[in-house]
Design a protein around this motif. Structure first.
Motif, short mmCIF file in Angstrom:
data_model
loop_
_atom_site.label_atom_id
_atom_site.label_comp_id
_atom_site.label_asym_id
_atom_site.label_seq_id
_atom_site.Cartn_x
_atom_site.Cartn_y
_atom_site.Cartn_z
N ASN A 281 0.85 -1.06 0.39
CA ASN A 281 -0.24 0.09 -0.25
C ASN A 281 1.13 1.34 -0.16
N GLY A 282 1.87 0.68 0.47
CA GLY A 282 2.62 2.24 0.53
C GLY A 282 3.40 2.65 -0.58
N LEU A 283 3.48 1.54 -1.17
CA LEU A 283 4.34 1.73 -2.53
C LEU A 283 3.43 2.52 -3.81
N LYS A 284 2.47 2.75 -3.39
CA LYS A 284 1.05 2.51 -4.50
C LYS A 284 1.05 4.03 -3.82
N PHE A 285 0.58 4.47 -2.44
CA PHE A 285 0.25 6.25 -1.81
C PHE A 285 1.91 7.05 -2.40
N LEU A 286 2.94 6.42 -2.69
CA LEU A 286 4.07 6.87 -2.89
C LEU A 286 4.20 7.74 -4.70
N ASP A 287 3.15 6.61 -4.64
CA ASP A 287 3.54 7.08 -6.58
C ASP A 287 1.88 7.76 -6.81
N GLY B 227 1.31 10.45 -4.99
CA GLY B 227 2.07 11.87 -3.92
C GLY B 227 1.86 11.59 -2.71
N GLN B 228 0.47 10.52 -2.66
CA GLN B 228 0.49 10.46 -0.96
C GLN B 228 0.86 10.19 0.13
N TYR B 229 1.95 11.04 -0.05
CA TYR B 229 2.94 10.88 1.35
C TYR B 229 2.45 10.79 2.73
N GLU B 230 1.49 11.70 3.24
CA GLU B 230 1.61 11.67 4.85
C GLU B 230 0.53 9.99 5.34
N GLN B 231 0.18 8.94 3.65
CA GLN B 231 -0.28 7.65 3.97
C GLN B 231 0.57 7.17 3.66
N ALA B 232 1.43 7.23 3.15
CA ALA B 232 2.41 6.70 3.12
C ALA B 232 3.64 6.05 4.51
N HIS B 233 3.26 7.54 4.56
CA HIS B 233 4.35 7.47 6.37
C HIS B 233 4.04 7.44 7.42
N THR B 234 2.10 6.92 7.64
CA THR B 234 1.54 6.22 8.24
C THR B 234 2.57 4.86 7.88
N ASN B 235 1.76 4.24 6.69
CA ASN B 235 2.37 2.69 6.33
C ASN B 235 4.12 2.27 7.08
N LEU B 236 4.33 3.28 6.72
CA LEU B 236 5.77 3.19 7.12
C LEU B 236 5.89 3.47 8.58
N GLN B 237 5.21 3.90 9.25
CA GLN B 237 5.47 3.70 11.05
C GLN B 237 5.06 2.41 11.17
N HIS B 238 3.72 2.49 10.53
CA HIS B 238 3.55 0.52 10.96
C HIS B 238 4.15 -0.53 10.84
N ILE B 239 4.82 -0.55 9.73
CA ILE B 239 5.65 -1.13 9.54
C ILE B 239 7.12 -1.27 11.11
N SER B 240 7.44 0.23 11.36
CA SER B 240 8.70 -0.06 12.01
C SER B 240 8.11 -0.65 13.33
N GLN B 241 6.35 -0.35 13.65
CA GLN B 241 6.07 -1.36 14.76
C GLN B 241 6.61 -1.87 14.65
N LEU B 242 5.44 -2.74 13.85
CA LEU B 242 5.57 -4.79 13.44
C LEU B 242 6.46 -5.11 13.69
N GLY B 243 8.41 -4.47 13.54
CA GLY B 243 9.46 -4.45 13.25
C GLY B 243 9.86 -5.10 14.74
#
Length: 765
Positions: free
Chosen positions: A556-562, A564-580
């Motif tokens: 989903n993050g890649l789609k958001f980047l394509d 230009g929805q950077y805020e949603q992409a940033h949120t997905n990256l935060q979820h990935i970091s927490q899961l890691g």
């Protein structure tokens, strides 16, 4: 009967007689002291009775004078209330009438010697007073709070005693209502100052007290006794007195009575502590009085007389001292006479005892087994006993007058110590030695030398100096010493051999202990890996969920980047970091659990260990749907090792899950509790399984014993857990619960800081 028996019997008789006379003297002395004391008490009581008769007459006289002096004032308010000028001043309130009334009140006071006379209106306000021209005049002051006003305004004659709020003088108040027809238009008040009575009786040979109904000293010949309590008052009574403003905030304290005893029905002996000034220095003295009291019904007061007993006590003490001195002198004279008689008797006995002792000493010297030789002041032989001749084996009469070294030679190892002297006895004399002991040999003529121990002792006789030499045969002792020396050499050799064998055994034992420790560590590690193997499915499930979520969030993050929805992409990256982080925490916990190592004691939090074990076991419990119940954190700290405590709890939680899953219909529930028992913390794991059999409870902690189904366990978990808990200074136990299931408890010593030795767990929190 022999001389010794006669002397012994006589000595026993004299000792018995001495004891009898001693105790006779003691008894006579005690009886005499008691007689003097009782006689003094009788004389003292007789003098106090005479003083009580005189004091009782003085008390009645004082009470009569006081009653008659105050009684003449009780009708003055009635006369003032009937005065037309008083009524006119209250009714009209003209200034001329009030001024005239003030002068009349002043004149009345001067004639009657009353303290104050004044008129109050119905509001309690003073409109006229005898002290109108003074700075502390009552005119214009309101006394409605006084009980004498409250009684009179209700139509009753009033009486009251208090410390004046304006004049600050103690007085007794009489009041009466002023009527105009049937209506009360004012109050007439007369105050009697009690100071005049104190001055009148101040120089008497007794002290007097005037006590109010509460027992408080209202008037006294001793100013520092005023407002003191002659008894006990409760807090409620003290508060009532303070609220009435009777004593204007004066401190009501108890009179310092340290002793109180009834003398008869009408009097008491009282001791009071009082500060007195002697030679310019204030000292605390104990004063003794005879107290007599009677009521003054007119005032509802009680008057007391305190007659001092100092003179009587001094006379009785002098009388006792004179009699005791006479008895002491008589006893001394008697004792001197007895002492002289005893000295004469003892001198005679001593002479007889000396003759007896001389004969006794001669017998002892002749029959003693030790050889005795006496020397004169020049170290020449004077005499000897038969034991010396027995040691040498021949007569020694030719040696009288010869030096001692003709008979005795000291051992060679003593020579360096005395090499600078030619003669042994001269060395002892020059060194100032009173008792000298040496080993040597008795050798005379061609006889075989006899090993002996010689002791030289100086004897200071009355007329001359002499020496006593004692010889003890050491033939047997020397033989024993040689045997002991040989035995010690043989023992030392055996000890060396045995020590060599023990050192080898110790080396083998240490190697076996190290091998045992290694085996134990491997067993613990094996148990850990066995638990991890059982948990592998849960671990796989626990890691698969965050991995799936990470893939979804990444896509989903890649789609958001394509887009230009950077805020949603940033949120997905935060979820990935927490899961890691979550996955890393799970893996780290299992890495720590799987680590090898020894038990390292230290303070650890019980709740932290429990939560660590739960993180490891949660995947399996979620997989098989078992409910975990953990009690509230109690902030308990124990002394142990965090990793090994977690391993024990994981083993107990795994066993609890296995016990529940053996029966599909069981309630699936495990509870972990932590409690305090004295200085130990108890961690209990309770399951809802089928419980333990009697055979299982007996062998539960034995290695390779298991109650699980075939192939489900090695039987090492509980055995290893028991060793770990005991290594941390605790113990583990198991039992069945009343309502079903098993209960395993781990008891560990509580870690106590020095600063919290007296705190409870709740106080530490």
């Amino acid at each position: 009967m022999s001389e010794n028996n006669r002397l012994s019997i006589k000595s026993l008789y004299l000792n018995s007689l001495k004891k009898y006379l001693f105790w006779l003297y003691v008894i006579v002395f005690i009886v005499t002291l008691l007689a003097i004391w009782k006689g003094g008490e009788a004389l003292k009581n007789q003098q106090i009775k005479a003083l009580r008769i005189d004091s009782f007459e003085q008390l009645n006289q004082l009470a009569s004078v006081l009653e008659s002096a105050i009684a003449k004032y009780q009708h003055m308010p009635t006369l003032l209330a009937s005065n037309d000028r008083v009524k006119k001043a209250l009714r009209d309130g003209f200034e001329s009438d009030i001024n005239q009334l003030n002068r009349e009140l002043e004149q009345i006071n001067r004639i009657t010697e009353a303290s104050d006379s004044y008129i109050l209106n119905t509001d309690g306000l003073t409109i006229a007073a005898s002290n109108y021209h003074e700075s502390a005049s009552f005119v214009g002051r309101n006394f409605a709070f006084r009980p004498y006003f409250q009684d009179a305004i209700q139509g009753k004659p009033g009486r009251y005693y208090a410390l004046g709020t304006t004049s600050n003088r103690r007085g007794y108040y009489f009041s009466y209502p002023v009527y105009e027809g049937d209506s009360i238009i004012g109050i007439a008040v007369v105050k009697v100052d009690l100071t005049q009575f104190e001055k009148r009786f101040a120089n008497q040979h007794y002290e007097f007290l005037l006590l109010d109904p509460d027992g408080i000293v209202f008037s006294s010949s001793q100013p520092n006794w005023l407002y003191r309590v002659f008894g006990e008052l409760s807090h409620v009574e003290l508060q009532r007195i303070a609220d009435s403003q009777r004593y204007l905030g004066k401190s009501i304290e108890k009179l310092a009575i340290v002793y109180q005893k009834p003398f008869d029905e009408k009097s008491q002996i009282v001791d009071v502590l009082e500060n007195t000034v002697l030679n310019g220095t204030e000292e605390l003295q104990r004063l003794s009085f005879l107290r007599m009291s009677r009521p003054i019904r007119l005032l509802d007061f009680k008057i007391s007389i305190l007659a001092p007993l100092k003179t009587i006590n001094e006379e009785i003490s002098l009388w006792r001292a004179i009699f005791a001195g006479g008895v002491t002198i008589t006893a001394l004279l008697f004792g001197l006479a007895m002492l002289r008689t005893r000295m004469l008797r003892e001198r005679s006995d001593a002479n007889e005892m000396t003759r007896h002792n001389q004969a006794y000493i001669r017998e002892v010297i002749q029959n003693t087994q030790a050889g005795l030789v006496t020397l004169d002041q020049n170290h020449k032989i004077e005499s000897f006993n038969p034991a010396v001749e027995k040691l040498v084996g021949q007569p020694l009469a030719p040696l009288v007058g010869q030096p001692l070294n003709v008979l005795f030679q000291f051992d060679k190892h003593d020579e360096p110590e005395l090499s600078f002297h030619d003669d042994f006895l001269e060395a002892a004399n020059d060194l100032g030695i009173k008792v000298l002991t040496r080993e040597g040999r008795l050798c005379y003529s061609d006889q075989t030398p006899v090993p002996v121990e010689m002791t030289l002792c100086e004897m200071q006789l009355p007329n001359r100096l002499s020496y006593l030499v004692t010889f003890h045969d050491m033939t047997e002792r020397k033989r024993y010493e040689q045997e002991i020396t040989q035995a010690r050499i043989e023992l030392e050799e055996r000890v060396r051999e045995r020590t060599f064998e023990l050192e080898g055994a110790n080396t083998r034992l240490r190697n076996e202990i190290e091998e045992h420790k290694g085996t134990q560590r491997e067993l613990i590690q094996t148990a850990k890996l066995a638990v991890l193997g059982q948990l592998s499915a849960g671990i796989n499930h626990e890691l698969n969920q965050p991995l799936t979520a990470i893939r979804a969030f990444a896509g989903n993050g890649l789609k958001f980047l394509d887009r230009g929805q950077y805020e949603q992409a940033h949120t997905n990256l935060q979820h990935i970091s927490q899961l890691g982080h979550h996955m890393g925490d799970i893996i780290a916990r299992f890495k720590v659990f799987a680590r090898k190592g020894d038990v390292h004691q230290g303070p650890i939090a019980v709740q932290t260990a429990i939560m660590g074990a739960l993180k490891i076991m949660s995947p399996r419990y979620k997989e098989v749907d078992i409910e975990l119940v953990v009690t509230e954190d109690q902030d308990f700290i124990v002394n142990g090792d965090m990793v090994f405590l977690e391993q024990v709890l994981v083993n107990l939680l795994a066993n609890a899950a296995d016990a529940i899953l053996e029966e599909p219909n069981n309630e699936r529930r495990v509870c972990i509790e932590q409690t305090m028992k004295e200085n130990h913390v108890v961690i209990c794991v309770q399951d809802s399984g089928n419980g333990l059999s009697d055979d299982a409870i007996k062998h539960l902690f034995e290695p390779f014993f298991t109650s699980k189904s075939s192939g489900l366990g090695l039987g090492l978990g509980l055995s290893i857990s028991q060793r770990i808990v005991e290594a941390m200074g605790g113990q583990i136990s198991a039992q069945n619960q009343v309502n079903g299931g098993a209960k395993f408890c781990v008891t560990l010593p509580r870690f106590i800081h020095h600063s919290s030795l007296s705190k409870t767990p709740k106080e530490e929190r």
